[in-house]
Design an enzyme around this catalytic site. Structure first.
Site, PDB file in Angstrom:
ATOM      1  CB  SER A 143      13.046  45.321  40.634  1.00  0.00           C
ATOM      2  OG  SER A 143      13.998  44.616  39.859  1.00  0.00           O
ATOM      3  CG  LEU A 162      13.124  58.553  42.224  1.00  0.00           C
ATOM      4  CD1 LEU A 162      13.335  59.817  41.387  1.00  0.00           C
ATOM      5  CD2 LEU A 162      12.246  58.856  43.436  1.00  0.00           C
ATOM      6  CB  SER A 163       7.920  55.039  40.481  1.00  0.00           C
ATOM      7  OG  SER A 163       7.047  54.536  39.494  1.00  0.00           O
ATOM      8  CB  SER A 171      14.666  54.657  38.357  1.00  0.00           C
ATOM      9  OG  SER A 171      14.423  53.431  39.022  1.00  0.00           O
ATOM     10  N   GLY A 172      13.770  52.510  35.970  1.00  0.00           N
ATOM     11  CA  GLY A 172      14.221  51.412  35.120  1.00  0.00           C
ATOM     12  C   GLY A 172      14.566  50.141  35.878  1.00  0.00           C
ATOM     13  CE  LYS A 173      12.438  50.529  41.576  1.00  0.00           C
ATOM     14  NZ  LYS A 173      11.909  51.707  40.834  1.00  0.00           N
ATOM     15  CB  SER A 174      10.525  46.580  36.455  1.00  0.00           C
ATOM     16  OG  SER A 174       9.950  46.740  37.733  1.00  0.00           O
TER      17      SER A 174
END
Length: 242
Positions: free
Chosen positions: A134, A64-65, A67-70
């Site tokens: 990401s 999800l936006s 979530s900490g991907k970047s």
């Protein structure tokens, strides 16, 4: 050194990504171009890897936006390069400034967005770069299609589910997008009025509601190591770190 080589490869990386939008798409079927012939390399993927001393792989961070991907992707990229490995991060927002600037957020455009990034990350992986993607990539079928192109050419692909409860992601809301979606200013926002299909068999799950970014990066590093991606000693002397 690997650091200098990495810098050299990506000196004009922005122009490269922009040019990819008009580049031919490999040998598989489904392309619109006619009268094209695939040109084989004089090196196999394994030979190239041995000669440059780097084995490529793609780490696909999905979630999800918020979530900490970047955050995890940027930290992982930095960590890998500090260890002397060729690494590069492709981020969902960043590629929409160039390569995918012609795409919106409809289901069709999202699908094309992921298809293009899958092809780019495959090229990077083939040339020996650990590629960190990401992307929310909400549709399971799109992620599975990306995996297939890696499996076809026996290239390493790791789907990493960056999992967080919706309420935690919404409470973070670093870009203010959830607030806009709740107020109706953004339509088709993943997790609010558009679906997110969780991975069924990811190589790794990161629980960012309870785990720190550093801990998540450590798990990704361990995953690579266990898969045969050699993690050398940190290049602190090269970087001038204390």
């Amino acid at each position: 050194t690997a650091i200098k080589l990495c810098r050299g490869i990506f000196h004009n990386r922005t122009n490269f990504l922009r040019s990819m939008s008009s580049s031919p798409q490999g040998p598989p079927g489904g392309h619109k171009a006619e009268n094209i012939v695939w040109s084989d390399s004089l090196l196999s993927t394994k030979e190239r890897s041995v000669l440059i001393g780097s084995k490529g792989a793609t780490i696909w961070l999905t979630g999800l936006s918020g979530s900490g991907k970047s955050t995890i992707g940027a930290l992982l990229e930095k960590r890998l390069i500090e260890y002397g490995l060729l690494a590069y991060r492709l981020d969902g927002d960043n590629v929409r400034f160039g390569l995918n600037k012609d795409l919106g957020f409809s289901e069709e455009d999202r699908k094309e967005n992921i298809r293009r990034i899958g092809e780019v990350s495959k090229l990077f992986t083939d040339c020996g770069i650990i590629t960190i993607c990401s992307f929310i990539s909400p549709y399971r079928s799109d992620r599975d299609d990306v995996r297939k192109i890696f499996v076809k050419d026996d290239l390493p692909f790791f789907e990493v589910y960056v999992r967080v409860p919706l309420e935690v992601a919404e409470s973070r809301d670093p870009k203010g997008l959830y607030k806009k979606a709740r107020s109706g200013k953004i339509k088709g926002f993943t997790g609010i009025d558009a679906p997110y299909e969780e991975p069924e068999n990811p190589e790794l799950v990161l629980e960012t509601g309870s785990e720190t970014p550093d801990a998540c990066v450590g798990k990704c590093m361990n995953m690579l190591s266990e898969a045969g991606i050699n993690i050398p000693v940190r290049m602190d002397s090269v970087l001038g770190a204390p």
